[in-house]
Design a protein around this motif. Structure first.
Motif, PDB file in Angstrom:
ATOM      1  N   ARG A   1       0.913  -1.235   0.033  1.00 36.61           N
ATOM      2  CA  ARG A   1       0.244   0.023   0.598  1.00 36.61           C
ATOM      3  C   ARG A   1       0.583   1.250  -0.204  1.00 36.61           C
ATOM      4  NH1 ARG A   1      -3.795  -2.876   2.919  1.00 36.61           N
ATOM      5  NH2 ARG A   1      -2.629  -2.837   4.550  1.00 36.61           N
ATOM      6  N   ARG A   2       1.513   1.130   0.809  1.00 38.93           N
ATOM      7  CA  ARG A   2       3.012   2.287   1.213  1.00 38.93           C
ATOM      8  C   ARG A   2       3.706   2.407  -0.351  1.00 38.93           C
ATOM      9  NH1 ARG A   2       3.867   4.590   6.060  1.00 38.93           N
ATOM     10  NH2 ARG A   2       2.780   3.910   7.660  1.00 38.93           N
ATOM     11  N   LEU A   3       3.810   1.472  -0.853  1.00 36.31           N
ATOM     12  CA  LEU A   3       4.575   1.591  -2.112  1.00 36.31           C
ATOM     13  C   LEU A   3       3.966   1.732  -3.346  1.00 36.31           C
ATOM     14  CD1 LEU A   3       7.231   0.881  -3.812  1.00 36.31           C
ATOM     15  CD2 LEU A   3       6.065  -1.743  -4.823  1.00 36.31           C
ATOM     16  N   ASP A   4       2.547   1.526  -3.363  1.00 37.20           N
ATOM     17  CA  ASP A   4       1.369   2.344  -4.051  1.00 37.20           C
ATOM     18  C   ASP A   4       1.612   3.815  -3.775  1.00 37.20           C
ATOM     19  OD1 ASP A   4       1.019  -0.098  -5.817  1.00 37.20           O
ATOM     20  OD2 ASP A   4      -0.779  -0.841  -3.877  1.00 37.20           O
ATOM     21  N   ARG A   5       1.372   4.213  -2.469  1.00 38.76           N
ATOM     22  CA  ARG A   5       1.345   5.494  -2.897  1.00 38.76           C
ATOM     23  C   ARG A   5       2.751   6.666  -3.205  1.00 38.76           C
ATOM     24  NH1 ARG A   5      -1.781   3.430   2.178  1.00 38.76           N
ATOM     25  NH2 ARG A   5      -0.110   4.011   3.415  1.00 38.76           N
ATOM     26  N   ASP A   6       3.704   5.478  -3.081  1.00 36.35           N
ATOM     27  CA  ASP A   6       5.124   6.093  -3.630  1.00 36.35           C
ATOM     28  C   ASP A   6       5.455   6.584  -2.721  1.00 36.35           C
ATOM     29  OD1 ASP A   6       7.060   6.774  -5.578  1.00 36.35           O
ATOM     30  OD2 ASP A   6       6.664   9.131  -5.748  1.00 36.35           O
ATOM     31  N   GLU A   7       5.886   5.564  -1.301  1.00 36.53           N
ATOM     32  CA  GLU A   7       6.259   6.450   0.358  1.00 36.53           C
ATOM     33  C   GLU A   7       7.106   6.110   0.508  1.00 36.53           C
ATOM     34  OE1 GLU A   7       3.155   5.574   3.414  1.00 36.53           O
ATOM     35  OE2 GLU A   7       1.127   6.556   2.279  1.00 36.53           O
ATOM     36  N   TYR A   8       8.192   5.528  -0.617  1.00 37.99           N
ATOM     37  CA  TYR A   8       9.727   5.057  -0.311  1.00 37.99           C
ATOM     38  C   TYR A   8      10.132   5.879  -0.717  1.00 37.99           C
ATOM     39  CZ  TYR A   8       7.165   0.872   2.131  1.00 37.99           C
ATOM     40  OH  TYR A   8       5.942   0.268   2.540  1.00 37.99           O
ATOM     41  N   LEU A   9      12.041   6.314  -0.346  1.00 43.36           N
ATOM     42  CA  LEU A   9      13.260   6.478  -1.423  1.00 43.36           C
ATOM     43  C   LEU A   9      13.571   5.117  -2.122  1.00 43.36           C
ATOM     44  CD1 LEU A   9      15.113   8.364   0.739  1.00 43.36           C
ATOM     45  CD2 LEU A   9      13.817   9.243  -1.175  1.00 43.36           C
ATOM     46  N   GLU A  10      13.501   4.311  -1.713  1.00 44.64           N
ATOM     47  CA  GLU A  10      13.631   2.987  -2.011  1.00 44.64           C
ATOM     48  C   GLU A  10      13.742   1.766  -1.853  1.00 44.64           C
ATOM     49  OE1 GLU A  10      16.049   0.907  -0.766  1.00 44.64           O
ATOM     50  OE2 GLU A  10      16.017   1.298   1.224  1.00 44.64           O
ATOM     51  N   TYR A  11      13.047   0.891  -2.515  1.00 44.91           N
ATOM     52  CA  TYR A  11      12.628  -0.757  -1.410  1.00 44.91           C
ATOM     53  C   TYR A  11      13.363  -1.794  -2.497  1.00 44.91           C
ATOM     54  CZ  TYR A  11      10.355  -1.857  -5.911  1.00 44.91           C
ATOM     55  OH  TYR A  11       9.260  -1.668  -6.557  1.00 44.91           O
ATOM     56  N   ALA A  12      13.995  -2.513  -1.972  1.00 47.01           N
ATOM     57  CA  ALA A  12      13.997  -3.529  -2.153  1.00 47.01           C
ATOM     58  C   ALA A  12      13.999  -5.658  -2.053  1.00 47.01           C
ATOM     59  CB  ALA A  12      15.786  -3.986  -2.068  1.00 47.01           C
ATOM     60  N   GLN A  13      13.950  -5.969  -2.948  1.00 47.60           N
ATOM     61  CA  GLN A  13      13.168  -7.712  -2.630  1.00 47.60           C
ATOM     62  C   GLN A  13      14.701  -8.532  -1.675  1.00 47.60           C
ATOM     63  OE1 GLN A  13      10.597 -10.138  -4.299  1.00 47.60           O
ATOM     64  NE2 GLN A  13      10.999 -11.634  -3.178  1.00 47.60           N
ATOM     65  N   VAL A  14      14.887  -8.671  -0.112  1.00 48.52           N
ATOM     66  CA  VAL A  14      16.146  -9.424   0.063  1.00 48.52           C
ATOM     67  C   VAL A  14      15.203 -10.827   0.531  1.00 48.52           C
ATOM     68  CG1 VAL A  14      17.887  -9.316   1.744  1.00 48.52           C
ATOM     69  CG2 VAL A  14      17.591  -7.493   0.693  1.00 48.52           C
ATOM     70  N   TYR A  15      16.161 -11.609  -0.214  1.00 47.90           N
ATOM     71  CA  TYR A  15      15.202 -13.180   0.141  1.00 47.90           C
ATOM     72  C   TYR A  15      13.519 -13.039   0.217  1.00 47.90           C
ATOM     73  CZ  TYR A  15      19.922 -13.543   0.929  1.00 47.90           C
ATOM     74  OH  TYR A  15      21.589 -13.333   0.719  1.00 47.90           O
ATOM     75  N   ASN A  16      13.064 -13.165   0.974  1.00 48.90           N
ATOM     76  CA  ASN A  16      11.617 -13.274   0.936  1.00 48.90           C
ATOM     77  C   ASN A  16      10.502 -11.617   1.942  1.00 48.90           C
ATOM     78  OD1 ASN A  16      11.113 -16.035  -0.018  1.00 48.90           O
ATOM     79  ND2 ASN A  16      11.239 -16.783   2.022  1.00 48.90           N
ATOM     80  N   ASP A  17      11.895 -11.008   1.871  1.00 51.65           N
ATOM     81  CA  ASP A  17      11.239  -9.634   2.435  1.00 51.65           C
ATOM     82  C   ASP A  17      11.624  -8.717   1.391  1.00 51.65           C
ATOM     83  OD1 ASP A  17      10.666 -11.556   5.048  1.00 51.65           O
ATOM     84  OD2 ASP A  17      12.186 -11.840   5.574  1.00 51.65           O
TER      85      ASP A  17
END
Length: 172
Positions: free
Chosen positions: A44-60
């Motif tokens: 939800r936060r990603l869809d609202r463009d609330e992150y400077l950056e994000y990543a999937q690390v393994y399953n998280d």
């Protein structure tokens, strides 16, 4: 993490607390070490463009929130982010003036020992993390995305090296 904590203690920097879908671990303090959220809230936060950056690390998933980071920058404060290779590449693309410092282990044997000494992963997870770290190190060395690389063979020396880099950048 230890270098980031030491920098925050010794410099006037603002530290951002990441969001993660990773289950809470011993020593985690919600809002201090991480903001723990479920997958639905993370996206939800990603869809609202609330992150400077994000990543999937393994399953998280992990992400740096735009606010308060952008608020700190607008106030003229330096922002310290502890992020992985994927996140650093996003920051480099979106914020070309960011100072990116890649922390290296002194050698592969030390890297494996540090992963093992954490005492919280299975041998399979340690091997997977080891392979991934070696791949990221090779990519970092082969790219021009990072402004500096610091070898963490002695904690105090590594912290002092990063402090010198930051102070030099500010003086230019």
């Amino acid at each position: 993490s230890t270098i980031a904590r030491r920098l925050a203690e010794r410099l006037s920097v603002s530290y951002t607390v990441s969001f993660t879908t990773r289950p809470k671990q011993l020593g985690d303090e919600n809002g201090k070490t991480y903001h723990h959220v479920d997958h639905d809230e993370f996206f939800r936060r990603l869809d609202r463009d609330e992150y400077l950056e994000y990543a999937q690390v393994y399953n998280d998933y992990y992400a740096t929130p735009k606010h308060p980071a952008l608020d700190y920058l607008a106030e003229g404060r330096d922002v310290l982010m502890e992020i992985d290779f994927q996140g650093a590449m996003q920051v480099r693309f979106a914020y070309s003036a960011a100072l990116l410092v890649f922390i290296l282990p002194p050698d592969e044997q030390t890297l494996l020992k540090r992963l093992t000494d954490r005492g919280r992963d299975s041998m399979e997870d340690i091997q997977r993390r080891y392979r991934n770290a070696k791949r990221e190190i090779a990519m970092a060395k082969g790219s021009r995305a990072f402004d500096h690389m610091v070898i963490n063979d002695d904690l105090e020396s590594a912290v002092n090296d990063v402090i010198k880099i930051i102070r030099h950048r500010k003086s230019v």
